[in-house]
Design a protein around this motif. Sequence first.
Motif, PDB file in Angstrom:
ATOM      1  N   ARG A   1      52.283 -45.062 -54.546  1.00  0.00           N
ATOM      2  CA  ARG A   1      53.168 -44.613 -55.626  1.00  0.00           C
ATOM      3  C   ARG A   1      52.420 -44.563 -56.951  1.00  0.00           C
ATOM      4  O   ARG A   1      52.572 -43.605 -57.729  1.00  0.00           O
ATOM      5  CB  ARG A   1      54.375 -45.541 -55.739  1.00  0.00           C
ATOM      6  CG  ARG A   1      55.395 -45.396 -54.634  1.00  0.00           C
ATOM      7  CD  ARG A   1      56.471 -46.462 -54.735  1.00  0.00           C
ATOM      8  NE  ARG A   1      57.095 -46.473 -56.065  1.00  0.00           N
ATOM      9  CZ  ARG A   1      57.863 -47.475 -56.520  1.00  0.00           C
ATOM     10  NH1 ARG A   1      58.087 -48.536 -55.757  1.00  0.00           N
ATOM     11  NH2 ARG A   1      58.391 -47.401 -57.729  1.00  0.00           N
ATOM     12  N   PHE A   2      51.612 -45.578 -57.218  1.00  0.00           N
ATOM     13  CA  PHE A   2      50.854 -45.597 -58.470  1.00  0.00           C
ATOM     14  C   PHE A   2      49.884 -44.419 -58.529  1.00  0.00           C
ATOM     15  O   PHE A   2      49.812 -43.720 -59.547  1.00  0.00           O
ATOM     16  CB  PHE A   2      50.087 -46.914 -58.620  1.00  0.00           C
ATOM     17  CG  PHE A   2      49.211 -46.945 -59.830  1.00  0.00           C
ATOM     18  CD1 PHE A   2      49.714 -47.311 -61.066  1.00  0.00           C
ATOM     19  CD2 PHE A   2      47.871 -46.574 -59.751  1.00  0.00           C
ATOM     20  CE1 PHE A   2      48.910 -47.314 -62.200  1.00  0.00           C
ATOM     21  CE2 PHE A   2      47.052 -46.581 -60.869  1.00  0.00           C
ATOM     22  CZ  PHE A   2      47.578 -46.953 -62.092  1.00  0.00           C
TER      23      PHE A   2
ATOM     24  N   ARG B   1      49.669 -37.358 -61.447  1.00  0.00           N
ATOM     25  CA  ARG B   1      50.582 -36.360 -62.029  1.00  0.00           C
ATOM     26  C   ARG B   1      50.619 -36.429 -63.546  1.00  0.00           C
ATOM     27  O   ARG B   1      50.737 -35.400 -64.230  1.00  0.00           O
ATOM     28  CB  ARG B   1      51.991 -36.576 -61.455  1.00  0.00           C
ATOM     29  CG  ARG B   1      53.079 -35.720 -62.061  1.00  0.00           C
ATOM     30  CD  ARG B   1      54.383 -35.859 -61.285  1.00  0.00           C
ATOM     31  NE  ARG B   1      54.773 -37.248 -61.107  1.00  0.00           N
ATOM     32  CZ  ARG B   1      55.421 -37.976 -62.013  1.00  0.00           C
ATOM     33  NH1 ARG B   1      55.723 -37.436 -63.197  1.00  0.00           N
ATOM     34  NH2 ARG B   1      55.766 -39.224 -61.766  1.00  0.00           N
ATOM     35  N   LEU B   2      50.478 -37.627 -64.103  1.00  0.00           N
ATOM     36  CA  LEU B   2      50.578 -37.836 -65.543  1.00  0.00           C
ATOM     37  C   LEU B   2      49.223 -37.807 -66.248  1.00  0.00           C
ATOM     38  O   LEU B   2      49.154 -37.975 -67.468  1.00  0.00           O
ATOM     39  CB  LEU B   2      51.260 -39.181 -65.814  1.00  0.00           C
ATOM     40  CG  LEU B   2      52.718 -39.277 -65.351  1.00  0.00           C
ATOM     41  CD1 LEU B   2      53.176 -40.734 -65.334  1.00  0.00           C
ATOM     42  CD2 LEU B   2      53.619 -38.448 -66.264  1.00  0.00           C
ATOM     43  N   GLY B   3      48.136 -37.604 -65.500  1.00  0.00           N
ATOM     44  CA  GLY B   3      46.809 -37.560 -66.101  1.00  0.00           C
ATOM     45  C   GLY B   3      46.266 -38.923 -66.491  1.00  0.00           C
ATOM     46  O   GLY B   3      45.391 -39.017 -67.362  1.00  0.00           O
ATOM     47  N   LEU B   4      46.757 -39.984 -65.846  1.00  0.00           N
ATOM     48  CA  LEU B   4      46.321 -41.343 -66.167  1.00  0.00           C
ATOM     49  C   LEU B   4      45.384 -41.925 -65.109  1.00  0.00           C
ATOM     50  O   LEU B   4      45.077 -43.111 -65.150  1.00  0.00           O
ATOM     51  CB  LEU B   4      47.540 -42.268 -66.296  1.00  0.00           C
ATOM     52  CG  LEU B   4      48.530 -41.929 -67.410  1.00  0.00           C
ATOM     53  CD1 LEU B   4      49.740 -42.855 -67.331  1.00  0.00           C
ATOM     54  CD2 LEU B   4      47.858 -42.049 -68.777  1.00  0.00           C
ATOM     55  N   ASP B   5      44.922 -41.096 -64.183  1.00  0.00           N
ATOM     56  CA  ASP B   5      44.140 -41.597 -63.063  1.00  0.00           C
ATOM     57  C   ASP B   5      42.632 -41.501 -63.285  1.00  0.00           C
ATOM     58  O   ASP B   5      41.847 -41.550 -62.354  1.00  0.00           O
ATOM     59  CB  ASP B   5      44.505 -40.841 -61.785  1.00  0.00           C
ATOM     60  CG  ASP B   5      44.223 -39.341 -61.885  1.00  0.00           C
ATOM     61  OD1 ASP B   5      44.175 -38.819 -63.023  1.00  0.00           O
ATOM     62  OD2 ASP B   5      44.060 -38.692 -60.833  1.00  0.00           O
ATOM     63  N   ARG B   6      42.213 -41.371 -64.516  1.00  0.00           N
ATOM     64  CA  ARG B   6      40.783 -41.214 -64.776  1.00  0.00           C
ATOM     65  C   ARG B   6      40.124 -42.538 -65.138  1.00  0.00           C
ATOM     66  O   ARG B   6      40.760 -43.474 -65.620  1.00  0.00           O
ATOM     67  CB  ARG B   6      40.547 -40.212 -65.905  1.00  0.00           C
ATOM     68  CG  ARG B   6      41.019 -40.659 -67.282  1.00  0.00           C
ATOM     69  CD  ARG B   6      40.952 -39.503 -68.273  1.00  0.00           C
ATOM     70  NE  ARG B   6      41.232 -39.911 -69.645  1.00  0.00           N
ATOM     71  CZ  ARG B   6      40.291 -40.254 -70.515  1.00  0.00           C
ATOM     72  NH1 ARG B   6      39.019 -40.257 -70.141  1.00  0.00           N
ATOM     73  NH2 ARG B   6      40.614 -40.604 -71.748  1.00  0.00           N
ATOM     74  N   ASP B   7      38.829 -42.612 -64.861  1.00  0.00           N
ATOM     75  CA  ASP B   7      38.028 -43.757 -65.265  1.00  0.00           C
ATOM     76  C   ASP B   7      37.545 -43.535 -66.695  1.00  0.00           C
ATOM     77  O   ASP B   7      37.000 -42.472 -67.024  1.00  0.00           O
ATOM     78  CB  ASP B   7      36.818 -43.930 -64.342  1.00  0.00           C
ATOM     79  CG  ASP B   7      37.218 -44.329 -62.933  1.00  0.00           C
ATOM     80  OD1 ASP B   7      38.229 -45.039 -62.801  1.00  0.00           O
ATOM     81  OD2 ASP B   7      36.534 -43.920 -61.978  1.00  0.00           O
ATOM     82  N   LEU B   8      37.741 -44.515 -67.542  1.00  0.00           N
ATOM     83  CA  LEU B   8      37.261 -44.408 -68.916  1.00  0.00           C
ATOM     84  C   LEU B   8      35.752 -44.618 -68.945  1.00  0.00           C
ATOM     85  O   LEU B   8      35.218 -45.417 -68.168  1.00  0.00           O
ATOM     86  CB  LEU B   8      37.963 -45.441 -69.793  1.00  0.00           C
ATOM     87  CG  LEU B   8      39.480 -45.280 -69.919  1.00  0.00           C
ATOM     88  CD1 LEU B   8      40.065 -46.393 -70.778  1.00  0.00           C
ATOM     89  CD2 LEU B   8      39.833 -43.922 -70.504  1.00  0.00           C
ATOM     90  N   PRO B   9      35.042 -43.918 -69.810  1.00  0.00           N
ATOM     91  CA  PRO B   9      33.584 -44.075 -69.865  1.00  0.00           C
ATOM     92  C   PRO B   9      33.209 -45.485 -70.282  1.00  0.00           C
ATOM     93  O   PRO B   9      33.958 -46.148 -71.011  1.00  0.00           O
ATOM     94  CB  PRO B   9      33.159 -43.045 -70.924  1.00  0.00           C
ATOM     95  CG  PRO B   9      34.381 -42.829 -71.759  1.00  0.00           C
ATOM     96  CD  PRO B   9      35.544 -42.971 -70.827  1.00  0.00           C
ATOM     97  N   PRO B  10      32.053 -45.978 -69.829  1.00  0.00           N
ATOM     98  CA  PRO B  10      31.643 -47.333 -70.215  1.00  0.00           C
ATOM     99  C   PRO B  10      31.418 -47.434 -71.714  1.00  0.00           C
ATOM    100  O   PRO B  10      31.021 -46.451 -72.375  1.00  0.00           O
ATOM    101  CB  PRO B  10      30.342 -47.542 -69.430  1.00  0.00           C
ATOM    102  CG  PRO B  10      29.838 -46.165 -69.126  1.00  0.00           C
ATOM    103  CD  PRO B  10      31.060 -45.316 -68.962  1.00  0.00           C
ATOM    104  N   LEU B  11      31.680 -48.582 -72.268  1.00  0.00           N
ATOM    105  CA  LEU B  11      31.411 -48.818 -73.684  1.00  0.00           C
ATOM    106  C   LEU B  11      29.900 -48.901 -73.917  1.00  0.00           C
ATOM    107  O   LEU B  11      29.139 -49.263 -73.020  1.00  0.00           O
ATOM    108  CB  LEU B  11      32.106 -50.102 -74.136  1.00  0.00           C
ATOM    109  CG  LEU B  11      33.640 -50.080 -74.063  1.00  0.00           C
ATOM    110  CD1 LEU B  11      34.204 -51.450 -74.422  1.00  0.00           C
ATOM    111  CD2 LEU B  11      34.218 -49.021 -74.994  1.00  0.00           C
TER     112      LEU B  11
END
Length: 370
Positions: free
Chosen positions: A332-333, A339-349
């Motif tokens: 479900r997550f 669908r909401l565009g929240l499934d991406r990995d943020l770039p490393p700091l």
Amino acid sequence: MFYHGAMSHSQRFVPQDRRPGRGAASRESGRFERLHYEDTSDGWDIPEELPPLRTSVSDERPRSLINYVASPDIPFDRTINPYRGCEHGCIYCFARPTHAYLGLSPGLDFETRLVARPDAPEVLARELRSRRYRVATLAIGTNTDPYQPIERDRGIMRACLEVLRDFRHPVAIVTKGTLIERDIDILSDMAGQGLARVGISVTTLDAGLARRMEPRVPSPARRLATVRRLSEAGIEVRLMVSPVVPALTDHELEAILAEGAEAGASAASWIMLRLPHEVSPLWQEWLAEHYPDRAARVMARLREMHGGQDYSATWHTRMRGEGHYAQIIAQRFRKAARRLGLDRDLPPLRCDLFRPPPRAGDQLSLFDAT
């Protein structure tokens, strides 16, 4: 008086009128204590009204601040904690057992007997200047919340942020506290250099449930407003659906993600409810008091995911559990986040900008002088 052995419910339970705005219902001694204490009558038949529990704060002078961790299932290897204990009082907090190391109760003591570390900024700066230090992202808020109410007066977290800004050191912050908005000036500057990001935890959208489960945390709507303010200031925010509570908040998963996306979150994550050590009996007391009709169902789901136990600390599965129910939540997550565009990995700091600032009396190099 004191005695050996475990307390009964009546001996350790604190009446509700003495703990307004608190998550836990009891203050049983920690697991390392040899002796346990109980209140007892003095023999006088005189009605006595005890005052509500108040928050007290003591100071600690740490010799070191950076705590190195070697857990293979978390994305950081070092943390700092400006405070011990947390007045937010989240009943499910997995950090509650740390108060047992201080000889205090993981229950009500954890949220009423706090420890501040006013020397933390100076100690942090000293450790970062060590020639042996090797830079990597520093996590804050993984144990107790750095933006809990006492930070408003003490300002230890802001002073630590100023140190990290001056050293150009990467930092990842997790909080439920909207007081983080006070520090947008520092965080936006660091985020613009790829040095900072924030995770905001939203457990439920139900304000009533949140007030009972997280009694001194800002409301869910207020936290989502913080997501918006941080995002508008150029600070990447991860919405954290944490913890997911079976049979209590699990039905809200998609709605929480949708609200987070609308507020401007860049990514999202989730963690299942965890009940290590003393957290399990505290949680079950809370369920019995507030949701007795769901208590058996909640605990049955949790035990299904941990081999029949209330909790299992096995690496890589401790935060999400195993089995059919855990798989359904994960699916479900993934679908909602995609669908909401929240499934991406943020770039490393960034770690390449790290540089200790010059101190008074330091000789500048030829490169610094140009």
